[in-house]
Design an enzyme around this catalytic site. Structure first.
Site, mmCIF file in Angstrom:
data_model
loop_
_atom_site.group_PDB
_atom_site.id
_atom_site.type_symbol
_atom_site.label_atom_id
_atom_site.label_comp_id
_atom_site.label_asym_id
_atom_site.label_seq_id
_atom_site.Cartn_x
_atom_site.Cartn_y
_atom_site.Cartn_z
ATOM 1 N N GLU A 160 3.782 4.559 60.601
ATOM 2 C CA GLU A 160 3.716 6.017 60.434
ATOM 3 C C GLU A 160 2.259 6.221 60.110
ATOM 4 O O GLU A 160 1.732 5.763 59.196
ATOM 5 C CB GLU A 160 4.384 6.421 58.986
ATOM 6 C CG GLU A 160 5.937 6.358 58.814
ATOM 7 C CD GLU A 160 6.545 7.508 59.347
ATOM 8 O OE1 GLU A 160 5.662 8.497 59.914
ATOM 9 O OE2 GLU A 160 7.829 7.665 59.342
ATOM 10 N N GLU A 168 4.435 16.298 65.306
ATOM 11 C CA GLU A 168 4.663 15.262 65.296
ATOM 12 C C GLU A 168 4.884 14.605 66.757
ATOM 13 O O GLU A 168 4.161 13.568 67.083
ATOM 14 C CB GLU A 168 5.456 14.459 64.397
ATOM 15 C CG GLU A 168 5.524 13.196 64.380
ATOM 16 C CD GLU A 168 6.709 12.487 63.469
ATOM 17 O OE1 GLU A 168 7.374 13.337 62.835
ATOM 18 O OE2 GLU A 168 6.931 11.459 63.602
ATOM 19 N N HIS A 211 10.745 11.496 67.916
ATOM 20 C CA HIS A 211 10.951 12.881 68.293
ATOM 21 C C HIS A 211 10.803 13.312 69.496
ATOM 22 O O HIS A 211 10.957 12.520 70.637
ATOM 23 C CB HIS A 211 10.304 13.784 67.281
ATOM 24 C CG HIS A 211 10.492 13.219 65.932
ATOM 25 N ND1 HIS A 211 11.505 13.590 65.047
ATOM 26 C CD2 HIS A 211 9.523 12.495 64.911
ATOM 27 C CE1 HIS A 211 11.322 12.663 63.759
ATOM 28 N NE2 HIS A 211 10.250 12.261 63.803
ATOM 29 N N HIS A 239 5.358 7.082 64.895
ATOM 30 C CA HIS A 239 5.672 8.179 64.053
ATOM 31 C C HIS A 239 4.324 8.597 63.181
ATOM 32 O O HIS A 239 3.337 7.936 62.862
ATOM 33 C CB HIS A 239 6.816 8.113 63.067
ATOM 34 C CG HIS A 239 8.066 7.983 63.754
ATOM 35 N ND1 HIS A 239 8.883 9.059 63.824
ATOM 36 C CD2 HIS A 239 8.687 7.192 64.615
ATOM 37 C CE1 HIS A 239 10.194 8.562 64.383
ATOM 38 N NE2 HIS A 239 10.100 7.422 64.886
HETATM 39 ZN ZN LIG Z 1 8.756 10.944 62.630
#
Ligand SMILES: [Zn+2]
Length: 307
Positions: free
Chosen positions: A149, A32, A18, A87
């Site tokens: 993640e 995030e 992102h 992430h």
């Molecule tokens: Zn993400």
């Protein structure tokens, strides 16, 4: 034989997920994109500062907006050996999981096994397992790729951990320890030559920072009976990481090769990493934006470093 030298450098592409107008998941006061960048930046710094034969390219080093295609194009164009996409999860779960593209074999599966194992050793998250997914970053990259993640931003316990710098440090270290095992990276020697320039200031000859004799003593477990005198050159272990070195900037460093017009030769003369990744990092530090390694930028960087 130049080829073998180039091949000896492992190229790690690190994608902080992102960024810019895309915050990624949000929750508990966190965005995030920012946490991803913190983790990715620490992974880069640890790898480049502490290990031999590794070059790192980041998809972004600030809050830029980038499409997924721009990210995989950059990794493919650079010829990365490995792509890591960092992430934070969301959606009502808790813990850590990572993904590779469905159906890929070794070495990607081996990399996932090793990095997953090392992260779980250091990070106090529930283990959600090693998974596969048809994600763009995994599908469109031409090299082995892993997407991690790191906890759930919308889970208050996970988010509280992600707000702690020591936790971020452990997440980054887990990734690094895994990458080190994947590629057999060797640690740079921690021995650093220092020279004493005044009664209480010591200058590293190989890294451009000043240290106090007290710091040198504590890094090396020297007791106060060990006398350090002006002009003495010390071969000592340890020292601050690059993230803290700027706060230790004191007196000017010894200057290295003052004649060369090559930034690479100059960096080598002060025993600094002369890789593109490190030059890009130094350029950013010295306010040279959008460094792409042009002759003009290299000259500008050389002049800044010599000041
Ligand atoms: Zn993400």
């Amino acid at each position: 034989m130049v080829k073998s030298l180039i091949d000896a450098v492992v190229k790690i592409f690190i994608d902080a997920g992102h960024g810019g107008t895309d915050p990624g998941a949000v929750g508990n006061g966190l965005q995030e994109k920012n946490v991803n960048l913190q983790i990715a930046t620490r992974i880069r710094d640890m790898l480049v500062n502490e290990y031999n034969g590794v070059s790192v390219l980041m998809s972004r080093t600030g809050d830029q907006t980038l499409s997924l295609t721009q990210r995989t194009n950059a990794a493919n164009a650079w010829g990365a050996d490995f792509l890591l996409s960092v992430h934070i999860n969301a959606g009502g779960g808790t813990g850590y999981e990572d993904f590779i593209y469905p159906g890929v074999g070794a070495p990607t599966t081996t990399y996932q096994n090793l990095i997953h194992e090392e992260i779980m050793k250091l990070v106090n998250f529930r283990d959600r397992g090693k998974k596969t997914a048809n994600f763009h970053m995994l599908r469109e990259s031409r090299m082995p790729a892993l997407l991690t993640e790191n906890g759930f931003i919308d889970n208050s316990e996970d988010a509280a951990k992600l707000k702690t710098s020591s936790f971020i440090e452990n997440i980054a270290r887990g990734h690094v320890n895994g990458i080190v095992r994947c590629f057999g990276l060797t640690r740079k020697t921690s021995a650093i030559y220092h020279t004493v320039v005044s009664g209480d200031t010591v200058y590293s000859l190989s890294q451009r920072y000043g240290s106090t004799i007290q710091q040198i003593r504590s890094w090396n477990n020297l007791d106060s009976n060990y006398t350090i005198v002006v002009g003495q050159v010390l071969l000592v272990a340890g020292g601050p990481s690059s993230s803290t070195s700027s706060s230790n900037m004191g007196k000017p460093a010894p200057k290295g090769d003052m004649k060369t017009t090559s930034i690479v030769d100059y960096l080598n003369s002060i025993k600094q990493d002369s890789s593109y990744a490190n030059r890009a990092r130094l350029a950013k530090q010295h306010g040279i934006n959008n460094y792409s390694g042009t002759a003009a930028q290299n000259t500008q960087l050389l002049n800044k470093l010599r000041k």
